[in-house]
Design a protein around this motif. Structure first.
Motif, PDB file in Angstrom:
ATOM      1  N   LYS A 496     -98.402   0.020 -29.922  1.00 36.60           N
ATOM      2  CA  LYS A 496     -97.514   1.184 -29.967  1.00 36.60           C
ATOM      3  C   LYS A 496     -96.313   0.896 -30.877  1.00 36.60           C
ATOM      4  CE  LYS A 496     -95.349   1.890 -26.181  1.00 36.60           C
ATOM      5  NZ  LYS A 496     -95.084   2.245 -24.770  1.00 36.60           N
ATOM      6  N   LEU A 497     -95.781   1.966 -31.493  1.00 37.48           N
ATOM      7  CA  LEU A 497     -94.571   1.920 -32.320  1.00 37.48           C
ATOM      8  C   LEU A 497     -94.722   0.964 -33.509  1.00 37.48           C
ATOM      9  CD1 LEU A 497     -91.840   1.978 -29.529  1.00 37.48           C
ATOM     10  CD2 LEU A 497     -92.420   3.811 -31.105  1.00 37.48           C
ATOM     11  N   VAL A 498     -95.780   1.180 -34.269  1.00 37.69           N
ATOM     12  CA  VAL A 498     -95.989   0.435 -35.501  1.00 37.69           C
ATOM     13  C   VAL A 498     -95.476   1.225 -36.705  1.00 37.69           C
ATOM     14  CG1 VAL A 498     -97.738  -0.485 -37.065  1.00 37.69           C
ATOM     15  CG2 VAL A 498     -97.921  -0.894 -34.617  1.00 37.69           C
ATOM     16  N   LEU A 499     -95.749   2.551 -36.724  1.00 39.17           N
ATOM     17  CA  LEU A 499     -95.373   3.389 -37.871  1.00 39.17           C
ATOM     18  C   LEU A 499     -93.936   3.889 -37.784  1.00 39.17           C
ATOM     19  CD1 LEU A 499     -98.580   5.540 -38.422  1.00 39.17           C
ATOM     20  CD2 LEU A 499     -97.827   3.544 -39.690  1.00 39.17           C
ATOM     21  N   GLN A 500     -93.464   4.216 -36.573  1.00 41.30           N
ATOM     22  CA  GLN A 500     -92.153   4.863 -36.444  1.00 41.30           C
ATOM     23  C   GLN A 500     -91.021   4.012 -37.040  1.00 41.30           C
ATOM     24  OE1 GLN A 500     -89.479   4.070 -34.258  1.00 41.30           O
ATOM     25  NE2 GLN A 500     -88.250   5.879 -34.801  1.00 41.30           N
ATOM     26  N   PRO A 501     -91.008   2.675 -36.779  1.00 41.06           N
ATOM     27  CA  PRO A 501     -89.928   1.895 -37.415  1.00 41.06           C
ATOM     28  C   PRO A 501     -90.004   1.928 -38.943  1.00 41.06           C
ATOM     29  CG  PRO A 501     -90.867   0.700 -35.594  1.00 41.06           C
ATOM     30  CD  PRO A 501     -91.754   1.867 -35.832  1.00 41.06           C
ATOM     31  N   LEU A 502     -91.241   1.938 -39.482  1.00 37.97           N
ATOM     32  CA  LEU A 502     -91.378   1.957 -40.940  1.00 37.97           C
ATOM     33  C   LEU A 502     -90.947   3.305 -41.509  1.00 37.97           C
ATOM     34  CD1 LEU A 502     -94.831   0.151 -41.299  1.00 37.97           C
ATOM     35  CD2 LEU A 502     -92.541  -0.832 -41.166  1.00 37.97           C
ATOM     36  N   VAL A 503     -91.318   4.403 -40.814  1.00 36.59           N
ATOM     37  CA  VAL A 503     -90.895   5.745 -41.260  1.00 36.59           C
ATOM     38  C   VAL A 503     -89.376   5.882 -41.188  1.00 36.59           C
ATOM     39  CG1 VAL A 503     -91.018   8.199 -40.716  1.00 36.59           C
ATOM     40  CG2 VAL A 503     -93.092   6.801 -40.659  1.00 36.59           C
ATOM     41  N   GLU A 504     -88.804   5.320 -40.113  1.00 34.66           N
ATOM     42  CA  GLU A 504     -87.345   5.385 -39.961  1.00 34.66           C
ATOM     43  C   GLU A 504     -86.654   4.651 -41.098  1.00 34.66           C
ATOM     44  OE1 GLU A 504     -83.946   4.400 -36.568  1.00 34.66           O
ATOM     45  OE2 GLU A 504     -86.046   3.909 -36.225  1.00 34.66           O
ATOM     46  N   ASN A 505     -87.186   3.486 -41.483  1.00 35.99           N
ATOM     47  CA  ASN A 505     -86.611   2.736 -42.594  1.00 35.99           C
ATOM     48  C   ASN A 505     -86.713   3.525 -43.898  1.00 35.99           C
ATOM     49  OD1 ASN A 505     -85.842   0.598 -41.039  1.00 35.99           O
ATOM     50  ND2 ASN A 505     -87.671  -0.627 -41.480  1.00 35.99           N
ATOM     51  N   SER A 506     -87.862   4.186 -44.102  1.00 37.80           N
ATOM     52  CA  SER A 506     -88.023   4.982 -45.330  1.00 37.80           C
ATOM     53  C   SER A 506     -87.012   6.120 -45.395  1.00 37.80           C
ATOM     54  CB  SER A 506     -89.441   5.549 -45.394  1.00 37.80           C
ATOM     55  OG  SER A 506     -90.391   4.523 -45.510  1.00 37.80           O
ATOM     56  N   LEU A 507     -86.744   6.762 -44.220  1.00 43.82           N
ATOM     57  CA  LEU A 507     -85.820   7.889 -44.183  1.00 43.82           C
ATOM     58  C   LEU A 507     -84.386   7.451 -44.429  1.00 43.82           C
ATOM     59  CD1 LEU A 507     -85.154  10.877 -43.659  1.00 43.82           C
ATOM     60  CD2 LEU A 507     -85.142  10.351 -41.200  1.00 43.82           C
ATOM     61  N   THR A 532    -106.283   0.352 -42.836  1.00 39.55           N
ATOM     62  CA  THR A 532    -105.185   0.272 -43.791  1.00 39.55           C
ATOM     63  C   THR A 532    -104.243   1.451 -43.559  1.00 39.55           C
ATOM     64  OG1 THR A 532    -106.653  -0.759 -45.411  1.00 39.55           O
ATOM     65  CG2 THR A 532    -104.575   0.151 -46.221  1.00 39.55           C
ATOM     66  N   ILE A 533    -102.983   1.145 -43.215  1.00 33.74           N
ATOM     67  CA  ILE A 533    -101.955   2.160 -42.989  1.00 33.74           C
ATOM     68  C   ILE A 533    -100.794   1.873 -43.939  1.00 33.74           C
ATOM     69  CG2 ILE A 533    -100.365   3.184 -41.330  1.00 33.74           C
ATOM     70  CD1 ILE A 533    -102.219   2.370 -39.107  1.00 33.74           C
ATOM     71  N   SER A 534    -100.344   2.895 -44.618  1.00 36.82           N
ATOM     72  CA  SER A 534     -99.212   2.712 -45.539  1.00 36.82           C
ATOM     73  C   SER A 534     -98.168   3.802 -45.306  1.00 36.82           C
ATOM     74  CB  SER A 534     -99.686   2.744 -46.994  1.00 36.82           C
ATOM     75  OG  SER A 534    -100.192   4.027 -47.340  1.00 36.82           O
ATOM     76  N   VAL A 535     -96.917   3.398 -45.448  1.00 32.98           N
ATOM     77  CA  VAL A 535     -95.771   4.316 -45.387  1.00 32.98           C
ATOM     78  C   VAL A 535     -94.996   4.136 -46.701  1.00 32.98           C
ATOM     79  CG1 VAL A 535     -93.656   4.959 -44.189  1.00 32.98           C
ATOM     80  CG2 VAL A 535     -95.660   4.194 -42.889  1.00 32.98           C
ATOM     81  N   ALA A 536     -94.932   5.173 -47.509  1.00 34.79           N
ATOM     82  CA  ALA A 536     -94.306   5.075 -48.839  1.00 34.79           C
ATOM     83  C   ALA A 536     -93.262   6.172 -48.999  1.00 34.79           C
ATOM     84  CB  ALA A 536     -95.377   5.185 -49.929  1.00 34.79           C
ATOM     85  N   ASP A 537     -92.207   5.858 -49.757  1.00 35.73           N
ATOM     86  CA  ASP A 537     -91.187   6.835 -50.090  1.00 35.73           C
ATOM     87  C   ASP A 537     -90.826   6.689 -51.571  1.00 35.73           C
ATOM     88  OD1 ASP A 537     -89.498   4.422 -48.536  1.00 35.73           O
ATOM     89  OD2 ASP A 537     -88.582   5.123 -50.410  1.00 35.73           O
ATOM     90  N   ASP A 538     -90.184   7.697 -52.100  1.00 39.07           N
ATOM     91  CA  ASP A 538     -89.759   7.645 -53.492  1.00 39.07           C
ATOM     92  C   ASP A 538     -88.222   7.579 -53.585  1.00 39.07           C
ATOM     93  OD1 ASP A 538     -90.281  11.233 -54.062  1.00 39.07           O
ATOM     94  OD2 ASP A 538     -89.213  10.110 -52.485  1.00 39.07           O
ATOM     95  N   GLY A 590     -88.683   3.704 -55.270  1.00 40.50           N
ATOM     96  CA  GLY A 590     -89.163   3.799 -53.908  1.00 40.50           C
ATOM     97  C   GLY A 590     -89.821   2.511 -53.393  1.00 40.50           C
ATOM     98  N   THR A 591     -90.266   2.610 -52.122  1.00 35.43           N
ATOM     99  CA  THR A 591     -90.858   1.445 -51.433  1.00 35.43           C
ATOM    100  C   THR A 591     -92.130   1.891 -50.719  1.00 35.43           C
ATOM    101  OG1 THR A 591     -88.661   0.480 -51.091  1.00 35.43           O
ATOM    102  CG2 THR A 591     -90.483  -0.335 -49.697  1.00 35.43           C
ATOM    103  N   ALA A 592     -93.152   1.010 -50.762  1.00 35.53           N
ATOM    104  CA  ALA A 592     -94.416   1.270 -50.032  1.00 35.53           C
ATOM    105  C   ALA A 592     -94.762   0.020 -49.218  1.00 35.53           C
ATOM    106  CB  ALA A 592     -95.561   1.601 -50.991  1.00 35.53           C
ATOM    107  N   ILE A 593     -94.912   0.252 -47.931  1.00 36.01           N
ATOM    108  CA  ILE A 593     -95.301  -0.843 -47.021  1.00 36.01           C
ATOM    109  C   ILE A 593     -96.712  -0.542 -46.529  1.00 36.01           C
ATOM    110  CG2 ILE A 593     -94.798  -2.080 -44.906  1.00 36.01           C
ATOM    111  CD1 ILE A 593     -91.878  -1.280 -45.244  1.00 36.01           C
ATOM    112  N   THR A 594     -97.619  -1.501 -46.758  1.00 31.45           N
ATOM    113  CA  THR A 594     -99.025  -1.313 -46.379  1.00 31.45           C
ATOM    114  C   THR A 594     -99.398  -2.365 -45.329  1.00 31.45           C
ATOM    115  OG1 THR A 594     -99.540  -0.533 -48.600  1.00 31.45           O
ATOM    116  CG2 THR A 594    -101.392  -1.170 -47.193  1.00 31.45           C
TER     117      THR A 594
END
Length: 605
Positions: A496-507, A532-538, A590-594
């Motif tokens: 649980k809570l693998v993506l939310q911290p990464l999305v929060e960092n991107s925001l 494979t899960i990635s969270v990317a921002d520009d 931007g940053t992309a974390i995979t």
């Protein structure tokens, strides 16, 4: 021995027993039971074998006695032929009266007397003529002439039916008044004319009973076998008794109707039969058949068999005891060679209780102990390394748990969301208030997830959707969210809570810090056995030095990226170093974390 028993008693009360005492004691019990069992089995087998040997020997002796008796009877038969072939007797009987000629009578008397003197087994001779007269002579009586009708005898019709063949009757079936105390056997046959074979009379030769007992006198050890000779009606003709088997025992066994000896004698010609008389057990060996239909019976008490077998059994018992003693002493030597290496290992294990892990030099006395000591030493080395790793991972887990807790319930996120809801409510935007409350409830429901630590990718994406929905209400023109999630990935279970911290960092650190509107892209794919899960921002992006510095500062406990390193470490610990990650970042782009997460057999809902 007393100490051994005390230690075994302690074991019964629940206390452990030293192996050095337990092995010899168990060996002793095994040896004791083995010797006792072997003795019982060997005693039974040897007794049975001795009984069979004695039975066979008895049967062979009875066969020899039967042969001697048949030979003796055949001799009497030859003597009978000599008697009725005597010319004087033939002439006398042709006249139809044994009183017809006195000189001829004297010659016949002298001839018979001389024959009985030469053949001691003949007790007396009786001659019946066809005129109802009887002439008799015996070893204890003078020649006698009396009136006697032979046709009155019980055996007369039988001897006539034999047409010249002889018959044997015990005590003449009561036709004579012998005064002898012992039994005798009457040899009876017709006297025929040697010229025309007409019947001239009847010849009876009485054979002494003791002569039949002497029939086995020339056998080896003749006094050792108690036996009896029975006629066709199972009456005792003669018997040889001993102290163990008296004559009365033969009479008792033959007179009893409860025993099976009589039916057995009628069913087979030879065999063996167990008998009981009082408290004593016997085995009867019998042999019957032949032209006379006589039975030869011997009785052997079982105590004689046990006496014969006793020496052999005692010898076997002595050998078993000697072998058991040697085996018991050897067991001490064997147990000593086994216990000593075990004691060395136990001493090393005792020291490990206090945290002192000490290796044991491997012994070369046996392959098994060498492998055991090598395995123990390898285990000690691995435990030492594992302890160090556990200590390091405990620190990591504590940090990760702290970061997870912060990610689950962030007070400032909750306060800011409630402030936004309050503002919307005061502005009368009730629809947006409802959407915000619904998103907030969905976010916290997914975040709590009924206490589960493992949820599906679909649930994790839904929690991120609610999170970004709330943030969208707060920061309307700052970001857009794009989801590219393969449906096949939604059922895969992840922490649980693998993506939310990464999305929060991107925001917060990527888009908001950059100051321009940006896009957050969330992508999930599966390829082979990996998710494979990635969270990317520009947004702002970072240099390699900044990425290293942020991860390093979190490793040292200085939280700056809101759980990036804690999330990565949680995945590494959960998947035993089989998961990995990649960070692609460039300043201004931007940053992309995979994340690369392994998929196991039980990881799909």
């Amino acid at each position: 021995m007393l100490r051994t028993i005390q230690n075994m008693s302690a074991s019964i009360r629940g206390k452990p027993v030293k192996l050095a005492l337990k092995i010899p004691f168990l060996y002793f019990l095994v040896i004791l039971l083995s010797v006792a069992f072997s003795y019982v089995v060997f005693n039974q087998i040897s007794t049975h074998s001795a009984q069979n040997n004695m039975n066979e020997a008895s049967l062979q002796t009875l066969t020899s006695i039967q042969t001697n008796v048949d030979f003796m009877v055949e001799n009497v038969n030859n003597y009978s032929k000599m008697i009725f072939s005597d010319e004087n007797l033939q002439n006398l009987l042709r006249q139809g009266n044994v009183y017809a000629n006195l000189p001829t009578q004297s010659k016949v008397s002298l001839y018979l007397y001389n024959l009985m003197q030469a053949v001691p087994m003949i007790d007396s001779v009786y001659i019946f003529d066809n005129s109802g007269n009887l002439f008799s002579i015996g070893t204890q009586q003078s020649p006698t002439f009396t009136r006697a009708n032979v046709q009155d005898a019980q055996w007369y019709s039988q001897v006539v039916s034999e047409q010249g063949k002889y018959i044997l009757k015990l005590n003449g079936s009561g036709a004579f008044t012998e005064s002898a105390e012992q039994n005798f056997v009457s040899f009876i046959r017709l006297i025929r004319d040697i010229d025309d074979t007409s019947t001239l009379g009847v010849l009876v030769i009485n054979i002494k009973g003791e002569a039949f007992v002497k029939a086995y006198a020339n056998l080896p050890n003749p006094s050792a076998l108690p036996f009896a000779i029975l006629d066709e009606r199972n009456q005792i003709i003669a018997a040889h008794a001993t102290d163990e088997v008296p004559f009365a025992l033969f009479e008792q066994l033959l007179a009893s109707d409860d025993l099976e000896i009589k039916p057995a004698l009628q069913q087979t010609n030879a065999g063996f039969l167990p008998l009981e008389s009082g408290s004593q057990s016997y085995t009867a060996s019998f042999l019957t058949g032949g032209s006379n239909k006589w039975t030869f019976l011997s009785i052997t008490p079982h105590n004689v068999v046990r006496t014969v077998n006793k020496s052999l059994v005692l010898l076997a018992l002595a050998l078993l005891i000697i072998n058991g003693a040697v085996f018991f002493v050897t067991s001490f030597m064997i147990s000593r060679s086994i216990i000593q290496p075990i004691h060395r290992l136990l001493r090393a294990m005792t020291k490990s209780k206090s945290g002192r892990f000490q290796k044991v030099p491997a012994t070369r006395s046996s392959y098994e102990f060498q492998q055991l000591f090598n395995g123990y030493n390898n285990m000690i080395e691995q435990i030492d390394q594992l302890l160090k790793r556990i200590i390091e991972e405990q620190h990591t887990i504590r940090k990760a748990e702290l970061n997870t807790l912060q990610a689950q319930i962030k007070p400032h996120f909750l306060y800011n969301t409630l402030d936004s809801i309050t503002s919307l409510a005061l502005s009368g935007l009730n629809d947006q208030v409802c959407d915000m409350l619904e998103a907030l409830g969905g976010y916290y429901r997914a975040s709590v997830s009924k206490g589960r630590d493992i949820i599906t990718v679909g649930e994790e994406i839904e929690m991120v959707r609610n999170y970004l929905k709330i943030q969208k209400a707060r920061y309307r023109d700052i970001f857009e969210a794009v989801y590219d999630v393969d449906e096949s990935c939604c059922a895969i279970r992840i922490p649980k809570l693998v993506l939310q911290p990464l999305v929060e960092n991107s925001l917060y650190h990527g888009i908001r810090s950059y100051g321009t509107k940006g896009t957050i892209r969330i992508r999930a794919r599966r390829s082979g056995g990996m998710l494979t899960i990635s969270v990317a921002d520009d947004g702002m992006g970072m240099s390699e030095e900044e990425v290293a510095r942020i991860i390093g500062s979190e490793r040292d406990g200085q939280i700056q990226s809101f759980g990036l390193w804690g999330t990565l470490e949680r995945l590494r610990i959960f998947y035993d170093d089989r998961s990995h990650f990649k960070i692609d970042s460039e300043p201004g782009k931007g940053t992309a974390i995979t994340l690369f997460i392994p998929i196991g057999d039980g990881d799909e809902a």
